[in-house]
Design a protein around this motif. Structure first.
Motif, PDB file in Angstrom:
ATOM      1  N   TYR A  92      -3.500  -1.861   5.355  1.00  0.00           N
ATOM      2  CA  TYR A  92      -3.880  -0.875   4.354  1.00  0.00           C
ATOM      3  C   TYR A  92      -4.391   0.417   5.016  1.00  0.00           C
ATOM      4  O   TYR A  92      -3.989   1.528   4.665  1.00  0.00           O
ATOM      5  CB  TYR A  92      -4.965  -1.495   3.453  1.00  0.00           C
ATOM      6  N   LYS A 114       2.663   1.788  -3.390  1.00  0.00           N
ATOM      7  CA  LYS A 114       1.664   2.259  -4.374  1.00  0.00           C
ATOM      8  C   LYS A 114       1.409   3.754  -4.226  1.00  0.00           C
ATOM      9  O   LYS A 114       1.092   4.451  -5.179  1.00  0.00           O
ATOM     10  CB  LYS A 114       0.342   1.510  -4.160  1.00  0.00           C
ATOM     11  N   LYS A 115       1.499   4.251  -2.990  1.00  0.00           N
ATOM     12  CA  LYS A 115       1.241   5.672  -2.744  1.00  0.00           C
ATOM     13  C   LYS A 115       2.493   6.522  -2.964  1.00  0.00           C
ATOM     14  O   LYS A 115       2.493   7.718  -2.692  1.00  0.00           O
ATOM     15  CB  LYS A 115       0.728   5.870  -1.308  1.00  0.00           C
ATOM     16  N   ASN A 153      -3.028   4.422   5.116  1.00  0.00           N
ATOM     17  CA  ASN A 153      -3.902   5.570   4.790  1.00  0.00           C
ATOM     18  C   ASN A 153      -3.752   6.681   5.817  1.00  0.00           C
ATOM     19  O   ASN A 153      -3.741   7.858   5.477  1.00  0.00           O
ATOM     20  CB  ASN A 153      -5.376   5.138   4.751  1.00  0.00           C
ATOM     21  N   ALA A 161       0.857  -1.212   0.000  1.00  0.00           N
ATOM     22  CA  ALA A 161       0.000   0.000   0.000  1.00  0.00           C
ATOM     23  C   ALA A 161       0.881   1.245   0.000  1.00  0.00           C
ATOM     24  O   ALA A 161       0.613   2.215  -0.725  1.00  0.00           O
ATOM     25  CB  ALA A 161      -0.911  -0.012   1.220  1.00  0.00           C
ATOM     26  N   ALA A 162       1.949   1.226   0.785  1.00  0.00           N
ATOM     27  CA  ALA A 162       2.813   2.406   0.876  1.00  0.00           C
ATOM     28  C   ALA A 162       3.573   2.641  -0.433  1.00  0.00           C
ATOM     29  O   ALA A 162       3.667   3.781  -0.905  1.00  0.00           O
ATOM     30  CB  ALA A 162       3.788   2.245   2.043  1.00  0.00           C
ATOM     31  N   GLU A 181      -0.335   8.361   5.468  1.00  0.00           N
ATOM     32  CA  GLU A 181      -0.307   9.199   4.264  1.00  0.00           C
ATOM     33  C   GLU A 181      -0.781  10.611   4.594  1.00  0.00           C
ATOM     34  O   GLU A 181      -0.293  11.599   4.050  1.00  0.00           O
ATOM     35  CB  GLU A 181      -1.216   8.576   3.191  1.00  0.00           C
TER      36      GLU A 181
END
Ligand code: ADP
Ligand code: F6P
Length: 321
Positions: free
Chosen positions: A271, A31-32, A275, A28-29, A278
């Motif tokens: 996940y 991807k961001k 978030n 997830a990280a 982020e």
């Protein structure tokens, strides 16, 4: 200028599904657009800068594996401000702008301390004991219970062959959640847990009555917080004449491939943790409430009280003759 970096670590006792959580955080990280470092051996590794860069492939083929590829540890030094300050310095040098801490209440206390020093941390609850107050469910619990049930079923086979009483200890340092749930699932005659006072004479009476009613073999399930399974087995044998044996299941409950529930929960929680980071939100812990993912301030989470499953305990007692 260093690329924004998220760290991930596992801390305290391991639990099946920790790897699935690591995988989720890393992917997830990345991807961001974050850089991701895996910190080894919990806060110990953080203090000593034991970390390595992770990519999409670093977490390939781990969703199905027990244990934690990042290893875990207990780190007394982190309970002191000097330890937390050392970790802060390491984070600043590595450009770490947030850390996902996968562990239990103790690990979350550490995460709160580090957040207070300006490194936002988000906790992801993982412990086979399921005794983290702010969440209905912690990663590892389902797998551990399924392992325990598999083992207890095997013991039941031999208990039946020999007309014996087997007194079995399951894990749960201060909590009887594993004992009550595996107890009902395995048809234990009696479940002994720290949350509910027990009377040995009443237990003996129940075993005698069931014996008179034709029951020939018995499972007595004891939570680790009570312990003394050897003593309990001897006492039962002497008081009832039923030959008894004791078994401590122990760390077998901490290993093995995680169940579907643990993989899904770990993937979801990891996940959500990313978030929050982020948005530069730290000092939070993820929880499950009414089957939905939520997050709490760490201090608030630590002050919560978890209700015990008294109804389940009573049902188990009623139907176990
Ligand atoms: P768990 O996270 O499973 O509850 P522990 O209680 O062993 O496991 O805690 C794991 C680690 O978290 C400890 O070894 C320590 O490094 C850190 N920790 C525990 N309690 C505190 C605390 N009060 N303050 C700061 N760090 C703590
Ligand atoms: O908290 C999980 C747990 O497995 C408890 O059930 C048990 O008391 C404890 O950890 C044992 O921890 P260790 O053997 O790793 O010190």
């Amino acid at each position: 200028m260093l690329q924004r970096t998220i760290g991930v670590l596992t801390s305290g006792g391991d639990a099946p599904g920790m790897n699935a959580a690591i995988r989720s955080v890393v992917r997830a990280a990345l991807k961001k657009g974050f850089r991701v470092v895996g910190v080894q051996r919990g806060y110990n590794g953080l203090i000593h800068g034991e970390m390595f860069e992770m990519n999409m492939r670093s977490v390939s083929n781990i969703i199905n594996r027990g244990g934690t590829i990042l290893y875990t540890a207990r780190c007394p030094e982190f309970r002191e401000l000097s330890g937390v300050l050392k970790a802060k310095e390491v984070c600043e040098k590595a450009g770490i702008c947030g850390i996902v801490v996968i562990g239990g209440d103790g690990s979350f206390r550490g995460a709160a301390d580090l957040s207070a020093q300006g490194i936002p941390c988000v906790g992801v609850p993982a412990t086979i004991d399921n005794d983290i107050s702010c969440t209905e469910y912690a990663i590892g619990y389902d797998t551990a219970m399924n392992t325990a049930v598999e083992m207890i079923d095997k013991i039941r086979d031999t208990a039946e062959s020999h007309d014996r009483c087997n007194v079995i200890e399951v894990m749960g340092r201060h909590a009887g959640h594993i004992a009550v749930n595996t107890g009902i699932a395995c048809g234990a005659t009696t479940i002994i847990i720290p949350e509910i006072e027990f009377n040995m004479d009443e237990i003996i009476d129940k075993l005698r009555t069931a014996h008179k009613m034709g029951k020939q073999h018995f499972i007595v399930l004891v939570a680790e917080g009570i312990g003394k399974v050897d003593e309990i087995a001897k006492h039962i044998q002497e008081a009832t004449g039923i030959e008894s044996r004791s078994t401590i299941l122990g760390h077998v409950q901490r290993g093995g491939s995680p169940s579907v529930k643990d993989r899904v929960t770990a993937s979801t929680m990891g996940y959500y943790a990313v978030n929050l980071l982020e948005k530069s939100i730290g000092n939070r812990v993820i929880g499950i409430k009414n089957d939905h993912v939520v997050d709490y301030d760490i201090q608030e989470a630590l002050s919560m009280k978890k209700p015990f499953e008294v109804d389940l305990y009573n049902i188990a007692n009623e139907i176990s003759f």
